[in-house]
Structures are given as C-alpha cells and as structure tokens.
Design a protein around this motif. Sequence first.
Motif, PDB file in Angstrom:
ATOM      1  N   UNK A  58       0.880  -1.357   0.099  1.00 27.82           N
ATOM      2  CA  UNK A  58       0.037   0.097  -0.012  1.00 27.82           C
ATOM      3  C   UNK A  58       0.799   1.380  -0.158  1.00 27.82           C
ATOM      4  N   UNK A  59       2.195   1.199   0.371  1.00 35.55           N
ATOM      5  CA  UNK A  59       2.950   2.263   0.566  1.00 35.55           C
ATOM      6  C   UNK A  59       4.245   2.219  -0.357  1.00 35.55           C
ATOM      7  N   UNK A  60       4.309   2.774  -1.508  1.00 39.73           N
ATOM      8  CA  UNK A  60       5.308   2.639  -2.389  1.00 39.73           C
ATOM      9  C   UNK A  60       6.591   3.481  -2.000  1.00 39.73           C
ATOM     10  N   UNK A  61       6.212   4.433  -1.134  1.00 38.73           N
ATOM     11  CA  UNK A  61       7.139   5.430  -0.572  1.00 38.73           C
ATOM     12  C   UNK A  61       8.065   4.960   0.366  1.00 38.73           C
ATOM     13  N   UNK A  62       8.112   3.593   0.618  1.00 36.34           N
ATOM     14  CA  UNK A  62       8.945   2.735   1.832  1.00 36.34           C
ATOM     15  C   UNK A  62      10.448   2.312   1.486  1.00 36.34           C
ATOM     16  N   UNK A  63      10.756   2.732   0.134  1.00 34.74           N
ATOM     17  CA  UNK A  63      12.152   2.147  -0.108  1.00 34.74           C
ATOM     18  C   UNK A  63      13.285   2.798   0.721  1.00 34.74           C
ATOM     19  N   UNK A  64      13.140   3.861   1.370  1.00 36.67           N
ATOM     20  CA  UNK A  64      14.358   4.302   2.300  1.00 36.67           C
ATOM     21  C   UNK A  64      14.391   3.381   3.405  1.00 36.67           C
ATOM     22  N   UNK A  65      13.215   2.737   3.916  1.00 32.22           N
ATOM     23  CA  UNK A  65      12.930   1.823   5.013  1.00 32.22           C
ATOM     24  C   UNK A  65      14.154   0.645   4.443  1.00 32.22           C
ATOM     25  N   UNK A  66      13.694   0.039   3.322  1.00 35.95           N
ATOM     26  CA  UNK A  66      14.455  -0.914   2.611  1.00 35.95           C
ATOM     27  C   UNK A  66      15.807  -0.912   2.556  1.00 35.95           C
ATOM     28  N   UNK A  67      16.278   0.243   2.266  1.00 36.03           N
ATOM     29  CA  UNK A  67      17.766   0.769   2.053  1.00 36.03           C
ATOM     30  C   UNK A  67      18.412   0.559   3.437  1.00 36.03           C
ATOM     31  N   UNK A  68      17.604   1.435   4.373  1.00 38.56           N
ATOM     32  CA  UNK A  68      18.254   1.150   5.824  1.00 38.56           C
ATOM     33  C   UNK A  68      18.461  -0.118   6.319  1.00 38.56           C
ATOM     34  N   UNK A  69      17.249  -1.142   6.064  1.00 37.68           N
ATOM     35  CA  UNK A  69      17.410  -2.366   6.626  1.00 37.68           C
ATOM     36  C   UNK A  69      18.483  -3.146   5.851  1.00 37.68           C
ATOM     37  N   UNK A  70      18.626  -3.143   4.833  1.00 40.15           N
ATOM     38  CA  UNK A  70      19.434  -3.723   4.031  1.00 40.15           C
ATOM     39  C   UNK A  70      21.175  -3.458   4.385  1.00 40.15           C
TER      40      UNK A  70
END
Length: 1430
Positions: A503-515
């Motif tokens: 539902x939230x496409x603007x979540x890439x920054x969280x993905x990057x931080x987690x990686x």
Amino acid sequence: MHKTLVKMVSKRRLSKSEHKESLTEDASKTRKQPLSKKTKKSHIANEVEENDSIFVKLLKISGIILKTGENQNQLAVDQIAFQKKLFQTLRRHPSYPKIIEEFVSGLESYIEDEDSFRNCLLSCERLQDEEASMGASYSKSLIKLLLGIDILQPAIIKTLFEKLPEYFFENKTSDEINIPRLIVSQLKWLDRVVDGKDLTAKIMQLISIAPENLQHDIITSLPEILGDSQHADVGKELSDLLIENTSLTVPILDVLSSLRLDPNFLLKVRQLVMDKLSSIRLEDLPVIIKFILHSVTAMDALEVISELREKLDLQHCVLPSRLQASQVKLKSKGRASSSGNQESSDQSCVILLFDVIKSAIRYEKTISEAWIKAIENTASVSEHKVLKDMCSSILSLAQSLLHSLDQSIISFGSLLYKYAFKFFDTYCQQEVVGALVTHICSGNEAEVDTALDVLLELVVLNPSAMMMNAVFVKGILDYLDNISPQQIRKVFYVLSTLAFSKQNEASSHIQDDMHLVIRKQLSSTVFKYKLIGIIGAVTMAGIMAADRSESCSLTEERANLSNEQCTQVTSLLQLVHSCSEQSPQASALYYDEFANLIQQEKLHPKALERVGHTICNDFQDAFVVDSCVVPEGDFPFPVKALYGLEEYNTQDGIAINLLPLLFSQDFAKDGGLVTSQESGQKLVSPLCLAPYFRLLRLCVERQHNGNLEEIDGLLDCPIFLTDLEPGERLESMSAKERAFMCSLLFLTLNWFREIVNAFCQETSPEMKGKVLTRLKHIVELQIILEKYLAVTPDYIPPLGNFDVETLDITPHTVTAISAKIRKKGKIERKQKADGSKPSSSDTLSEEKNSECDPTPSHRGQLNKEFTGKEEKTSLLLRNYHAFFRELDIEVFSILHCGLVTKFILDTEMHTEATEVVQLGPPELLFLLEDLSQKLESMLIPSIARRVPFLKNKGSRNIGFSHLQQRSAQEIVHCVFQLVTPMCNHLENIHNYFQCLAAENHGVVDGPGMKVQEYHIMSSCYQRLLQIFHGLFAWSGFSQPENQNLLYSALHVLSSRLKQGELSQPLEELLSQSFHYLQNFHQSIPSFQCALYLIRLLMVILEKSTASTQNKEKIASLARQFLCRVWPSGDKEKSSISNDQLHALLCIYLEHTDSILKAIEEIAGVGVPELINSPKDVSSSTFPTLTRHTFVVFFRVMMAELEKTVKKIEPGTAADSQQIHEEKLLYWNMAVRDFSILINLIKVFDSHPVLHVCLKYGRLFVEAFLKQCMPLLDFSFRKHREDVLSLLETFQLDTRLLHHLCGHSKIHQDTRLTQHVPLLKKTLELLVCRVKAMLTLNNCREAFWLGNLKNRDLQGEEIKSQNSQESTADESEDDMSSQTSKSKATEVSLQKAPESGTDGCILLIVLSWWSRTLPTYVYCQVLLCPFPFPP
C-alpha cells in the motif's frame, strides 16, 4: 437598621474592577505587612488613647491599652484573663446592666475614627514580657475578644452590622486592608454564639443587599460563623438565593457541601443544579460537580452519574472559548496574549474538574462502582466520551501502567496505547509510537515484550498510519544490543512489514536502511551482531516472499512480481549462507531461522521451491554415508554403526557419519592426524547436523503436504559411533577422551531429539514403534552421559540452541564441582614433595571421589524433588538444558500411545514376527519433565520471573525459542488436547501404587519393592500433578475468550467419574473435577506429590463459589498428609524439604475451621509425643513432626497464631454481653496456645527456634496490646475471674520472654539481640497499658514498684555488677506484712536507677469490695504470681 442599609446601598456604584476581584483572596494575608510595620513603630511613638469614656477606662483596667494612629492596641495580660476581668468588672458594676449600653456606646464613638476602627479589627500587640512568658505569638483583635464575652456579644454584632455598609464602596484602605472582609472574619470561629437565629437573620439580610464580591465572602464564611443548629435554616435561605441569583451558584454550592443538611433537601438542590448544568460556565464546573458527587447516595449513584455523563460535554465547554480566542487573535495581534491566557484558564478549569472526579472515584467506593457501571451500560460506541484533548495524560498513564508488576495492569496499559492510536489525531499517533519505542529501548524485558506486541498489532490493524511514523520505529535499529533474539525477530518483522507493504510505495528508504544494517551485522566477526544480521535477513526474506495465497487471488501481475521477489529473496538468503558458512554456530542459527520461517508457513511455495531444491542434496553430501563402508582413520575409538532399527543387511543402507566428523573437527584443529577424507572436501561441522535436518524435514513436509516418505530412512538408519557404555574404560580415559565422548553423546542425543520432532505425528503403527524406540534410546543415552559428566567437571558441551546472545554459556554445575575438585587438587599437590603435577591416575581418582556425591553443593539450589539414581540423572542433566535441542509441542502427542504393535518384516517384505512396543515409565517421565518446563516457561508471566540484578537475561529463555514464537493461548490449547491421555497415565500410576501397597500390606516402600521403578513412577505422578496445576492456575482463564478452554478441560475431568451432559454448569463441573482429583490422595507416593495435589485442588476450588465447605475439604486433606508416614529419602536425611512442609502446614492452618484448636493439637499432643520418643523417632500423631522439622512447625504455628489474633476486632463497650464473652474466651484460647508454644523453648533451644520466639513473641504481645486490652477495659468488672485468669497465664509467658532477652545477651548472639530492644519496649508498653486498665476500673492504688532479677532460659539468675546490692531488695520471702511490703517498695523506688538489673516490677494488689484477691506482680516485662502472706 434596614432603612439605613437600603439608603446606603442605593447610592453605590460598583466599578468593573470590583466585580472581577478575586474570590479567594485571604484576609489574613493582606494584614501581615502592615502588622509588622506597626509592631516596629509601637515602641517608638507611644501614643496612648487618653479618654474619660467608660469604654476606655474599663479596657485599661482589664488589661488593654488603646493606641492612636497606626499603632497596635496593646494587651498586657493573657487573653482569657482579660475577658474574665472585663466580664467580672461589668457584672459587678453598680449600674449593671445599663453599663453594657454605655460601654457599647463608647465603642461606637471610638470606632467612628477609621484608624481606631481598623486597630480594633487587627490583632493586639502583646507586651514583650507577656509574649515571652506565654511563648505564643498569635493574639486576637479587640473586637474578637469582646465578641467572646456573652453579655457583650449581641450588641457588638449589631454595631458591626451597622458599620459594615459604610465600606461597601471602599473595599481597601490605603495600606491594602480589606475592611469588609476583616469585619466578617471577626464572626468566625466564635467559642459560643449567644443568639444564633438573630445572627443568621442579620447575615442573610446583609447578603441580600451586599455587593457581589462581599456576597461571595460572606456566603463562603457561613460554615465557620454559624453553629450546627442553624444549618437547616441557612440551607433553605441559600437554596432560594440560588434560584434568584445564578452568579452565586459556586459559593452557595461550596457552602452547602460543608453544612449538615437533610439528604432529601440536598436531593432537591442537586436536581436543581443538574437541570442548569448545560448552561453553566466552564470555570464554575469543578465546584458544581464536587457538590453533585458529594450529595450522591448508594441508592441513586448510578442514575446521577449516568445523567452527569450525558450532560457533561467538555467539547462544547472548551471549544467556544478557544474559537473566541482564535478570532481575537485574528482581529488584533495586541490581544493575542489575552486569548492565550483565556485558553490556559480553560485548560486549568478542565484539569480541576478531572481532579474533582478523580478524588471522588478514588475515595468513594459507591461513586467508583457506579461510574464503572455507567460506562458498562453505554449502549453504543458513539455514546462513549472520547477525550481527545487528554492525549498526553492518557499516554502518561499508559507509560506508568507498563512499569507495573501486575500482568492485568500491563495489559490495560497496552490497550490504552492501542486505542489512543486508533481514535486520536496524527500528532497523538506520533506520540504513541514514540512512547512505545522508548519502552523498547528501555531494556526492561517485560516492557520491551509488551511494547513490541502493541507495535505488531498496530502494524497489522493500521499499516498506512504506522507508515507515517516508520522513521521512529527505524530508530530501534540503534538499540538492538540490549534486546533478546526473540525481540529482535519482532523488531525486524515490524520494520519489514512497513518496508515491503504494497500500500505504500514510498517505503524504499526503510528497505535501504534495513539492507545496510543487515549487511553490516552479517560481516561482523562478533557472534552477537552476526546473530542480529541472520535473524533480520531471514525475517525480512519471509516478509518479502510471504505466502498471501489465502488472503488474495494471485493475478498474473502479482505472479511476475513474485518472480522478481523470488530473485531478491534467493540472493538475500545466499548472502546469509555465504557470510555464516565459516562459523558452525552461525550456520546452525541460519538453518534454525530458515526452518522457523517454513514452519510458520510464511514463505511462498515458489520461493521455497527455488531455495529448497539443494537442501536435500547438501544434507546427504555432508552427513550421510553408506552404512556398509566403515570409515577408516586414526580414530581414538573403534568406529561402529550403532542404533540402527533395521536388522536385515542391505547393500544400499545409509548411516549418519557422526564420529568421523566430530574427530575431524576436534582433533584436526589441534594439529592431529587428518582422516581419509579427501583433502579438497569441505569440512562440515557435526554441530549443524540437527539444525540442518530440521530444515530439511520442514522443507520436505511443506512441499509434500506433511508426507515424510522421502526422508523416512533417516528415522531407522544407524549412526557411526563407538561403544558408548563406559564400563571399566572410564578410569583409563584421559580428560580429552572423556570430553570427546561427552560431545559425541550430546550430538547423538540432539540428533535423536530432532528425529522424534520430525516423525512424532506419523500414524502407522510401525513408525510409531520406531519413534518410541528412539525415545528409549534418548533415555538410555542420558544415563550414559550422566556417568561421563560426573567425572568431567569442567566440560562445556557443544551448543544445541543457537539464538543466544553469547556463545560463552556454561552449565550451572560446572563451577561448583570444578571448584571443589580444584580445591582438592591443591591440597594433594601441596602434599607432594616434588611439587610435580599429579598423574592421570591421581586425577582420575580425585574425579572418582567427587563422583560419589556429585551434587551435594548445589542440590539445595535445585528443587530437592527427586531421590534415587534415575532422578539424580535427570537432576544433573537439567543443568545442561541449554545444550539439548528443543522438543516441539507436537511431540507430546506420543502421550496418546498405549501399546503399539510393530511388525518385523523379512527381506521379502513378509511379516516375520510381531513386537509389542509401549511407552515405558522412563520415556513417560522424560516427556512429562520437558512438558512441565515448557508450561512453566510459557504460562507464568515474564513479570513474575523477573531476572535478578547482574544475571544474564537471555539464559532463562534458552531452549524455548520455538515455543516462544507461539502465544500462551496456542500452547494451552495444544496441552488441553492431552488432558485425556494424561488422565489415563495418572490413573495407571494410581493403580500401580494401590497394587504396590496391597502387595506390601499397606507399606508402599516394602522389602519387595523395585526401588528404581518406584522412584520413576513417583516422579511421573508428581510431574502430572505439576502439569495439571500449571494449566488450571493459568491467569488467562480470567479472560472471557478462554472460558471455553476451561470448560472443555473440566468436562474431561468430570467425565472420568461419570458421563454427563456437555452443557453442565461451571459449578457442577468444578465439583465433579474436585472429587475426581481428590480420589487420588490415597495413592500419593511422596510428600511433594501431596503438596502438588493440594495446590491443584485449591486452584480448582478458587474458581468455585462454595468457599466454606471447600476450605474444610482442603484442611482435612492437608491434615491427612501431615499425619501420614512418608517413605524416607537418603540416609540421615528426610525426603520432605522444609519449604514444602512449611507450605503444606500453612495451607492446613489457613483452611481449618479453628486455627487455635489445630495449633493446640499439634503443640499439645504432637510435640509431647516427640519429646518423649527416642532421638530419631517422630511424633506418632504427626509423623512429619521430627526433631529436624520441629523448627518449621514452630515457625508456622507462631506466625499463624499472631496472624489470627490480629484479625480479632477489639470490640467496644457498646457490644453485647455475649460478644464480650465470646471474644474473651477466644483470647483465653489464644493465650493458652501462646503459652504452650513459648514454653517449648525450654526443650528446643536451638538458634532458629529462639529467633522465631523473639520475632513472633513481640508481634503477639503487640496484638495483645491493641486487640485484647480494650476488651479487658470494659470486661474487668463483669468477668473479673476470667480477666485475672487470662493475665495470670500471660504473665508466665512474658516472664519467659524476658528470660530469653537475658539469654540472648549472655551468649552475645547479634542475630538474637537485634530483636531484644523492640521486644522490651513492647513489654514496657504492656505494663503501662495494664496500669491504665486498672486505673479505669478504680484500682490505681494497687501499684507498687520494685526490681526484677535477670534469669536465663533455665531460670538461673544472671549475675550482674550490682547483683549483691539488689538481692536484699528483691527478696520474695522477706515481705511478711503490708508494712514490710511498703518498705521494700520504697527501697526499690530509690534503688531502681542504680541497680544492674534490666527491669522493674509493679506489684499489683487487686482488692474488690470486702474480698481480698490473690496478689500479683506485674513487671514491665512479665506478670507472675507473687505469694504474699495474709
């Protein structure tokens, strides 16, 4: 009078400022500054009023000097003396009563001057010498002093009321003194009001014409001016005024709350106020609500509060003022500050309002119950009042609740957080998330768990709102060091859910931080950080490739997306694999985490297929070899294929290559010889065998819908080991070889445990038989392992569970045993002349010696619940719990097994023979012990098992990792499926012990008994009762959603007696279940089992309502167990632990109908039997009472006796004669019991017994003072003989306590002497209290004072420094007459301070009418018979 008042009022013009003057200004405050100034001036300008008036003269004669100007009037005598002198002067005056009029006329003339009037209203100044002599700084004003004289009061009051209207327009003088308020204050707190009705009429008349600010002052002063008799009249007048003038609502209601009024009248006023509630200003609400709640009664509380909640709408009160404030802001920037003040004022009013409600709810039970009922009665959700402006307060409350120790309070706190997030605005949601993150970073385990559970729910319920606050949640990544692996899983689950939400496409920054975090942690060489990386990566992979097939249909687009995701998941898991392959522990952790992901069915089948196709091949390459090819190499022991379940020989058989792998790992790294493995082959750690198999099994199970045919060959295949039974080899083995054998056994056991996990749910008889055989192998191997561990004290096993915070985990026993051996070794090394290292045979002999008693040093720390060889094994192995693989909860389905038939097939697959396999007692005990530990871990709240300071937090959870990924409800549901088979086992064991008792003629431990089998069956019995107790004591049954589970379990128990209907009432089910469990008491084999049975029955009965009858049943059963002869344990040691005996004895005394009779029976029957019996023999009535256990009985009896008498109400003189007699009888019994107990210290004088006696003896005497002495005060005259008998018994006890104090001082035992000062103080208080009782009953003259000798427990005199001097004074034989008695007493009075003795005696001679009663000596520490000659 009236015309004058009206005339003056008609001329007034009240300014705006007068309207707005504060109502709460304190008159005394305004007087302080001028007063101090005048005090300073009084001696500088000594201007005395010179006047020939009778008023001035009489005042001067009586002691008051009037001063002029701003000087205070001076008071030369005491205030009371002045009033008395003036009163007498007026009364004795020749022209009385006309002199009164002249005096008042003089006063009126004098106060026409404003300064003089003010001086009369202000306090007088005391002259310095008078002030110093009195030591009091406060003095009344002249007017106040005159009002205190009855003959002057009416005239003075009239003068004041005539003077008051002159100051309606001038509120304050030049020096800020409020004259009207000062005049009103003169009427407050008068000692006596001569004419109350007239005063009331004048005041009400004044209120009707006074300005508003003065009206407030007069009304609020009414309770301090008027007497109780005038309250009704004033109340009626005020209620009429309330209707006429709404601006006076607040002061009127405030006063009505303080007056003594008829409840019906208050009801009318309250209804009047309730009707106006919606139109009342916000600032008036707190006082009005206080009045309403004050007038509530138990009958109408619910109705009033429901109406109040309906009419009280804070949103409408607060919002208009805020809207008005915002409009003012827009119009003029200059007025912005006033709008801010308005808003602040409104908020303060709301806070005050809630304080009023809070106080009412906190201190009035009726209101609190009615308020809760009103909330419960609210029909729809929309009718509930949502306090949106209270966000910060609600969050503050929730934060405090999460710090609690009570699980239900913590749950309520978490609900507050959830509902605050659901109903409040965005800002408040942000605050909620921030507060939860703070809890998570606090490091408190219970708080962290609760906060994470709330976050998990919020992410599921409202992901879009949580996404806006993801940046706060992301901050937890900086604090992962302080939380456990299970909590790390939850953190990454929350973050991954937010990061990969569709539902939230603007979540890439969280993905990057987690990686970034995961890659950083995976590359670390520290295991703790690598663990975080592995758990985080696998959790994230699970969310990325989650199986959503149940929730939504897979479209083509989603299928394509799934392909892309599968690639990402595969690359992520490959990264984890490559980063962990260099560390066996990290690899094993990866396999376990991946297996958990598959087990929870969170991985999409396509992703599983892509990742899992190599798992089977890799496992075979690493661990499986042909069984016909025995590995060759320079192994320390001959390699054999053992523990195979197939007896036929086949060329294609397989085996697990365990010993060679372990040898390669352990010996090769130490520079030993390499085996015949190819040099290019990758070295595989045997540590990964069990975790990898678990991953393989779950992968196959998921891909083939639970069918394990592909890998069922691993169930019966052999393992390459060596002969494990040590036999005589144990002595000749080196320490390294023994450690190698221990590791081999641990790895084999963990392999078998995972095999049982995998195949426990197979349904075919053949497979069931094989699983049971593997269980037998586990039990056999554990016995062998224990032999090795006993002589390998410093050995640390290979890890069995890998989600640990550190790899440095050691068993609890290692330190204790190795320390003992090191100590022994040091001694032996000292004895050797050459100082050389002891030989291997010496070391081995040391270790053998240590084996003789392997666990005495730590046996006390453990549960002391087992005896016999089998139980010692399980006791020792329990310390190594963290090194064994965890059994799944599904394994316990094996408990359903009874007899299982296994077919043995020949080579052509024909049935050759049939073998019967059954679940034996050792295997049953193994399963029950594990289940018991699981229930203890899951069903006892973590808050109740808080870890002590400086202790490793994670150690408690090791070995329960898989279990903790399920909820307590799931665990309870699984275990309740086992209630029926557990009942079967319980009944079988019951029958076993019944038959055993019958064969041995009622003696359970007779000569023909098999000891080992007996102990195993006894342990099974105990574990079953323990499991049932853990289940039924679960706190979750208080929640409505779990009631069905309780019903179904109780139905199973009750149906064991008789088949009943499914829909029986709860009370009936509880009763039948109780009877079913009670029937087992006859076959209970050990004291520990008895205690668990009692506790189980208590838990069942706690849920019932028939409390009295049930208490008697429990008491009867507890007494039977106390009166039973239990099998003895080790030599010279009872099988009953003190803690368990203490618990059962407490249960018996707390549930018996007469505690005093029960104590008297034990102390008066059981203890004398013990005293008269030989040394090692117990009491015949109470076989559990021995010389070793006496101190436990003594402590419990003293504590329960003290607790019982504290509950007796002291009683009052108004109670009936029967109540007095009953209480006196009860106290007679209590003192008799106390006397019996206290005298036992003459026989049992060990330190623990004396300590108990000092501690509880003082508490009993304190209870006697508080509860019994008031009863004796008013029982003495009517029950003289009974009171004297009671005191006569008690005197001997207090004397013995005094002797005990002396004994403690002689022996200088600080553990005892620390109780002596408090005990002596209490005994001194007792002397004074008895003296007061005698004085009250006109026997004061019966007291003389003398000295008391100090004696020890045997009654021998303690010689002190001045004992020679005091001997003559204390002689009891020299008092031959009343004269000699008096003489001795006088000497005693003189000598007492110089005497070296500790106490003094009071000789009490009690005389009644013409009859002389026996004489008694009452000491500050004792009462004792004192035989005087007639």
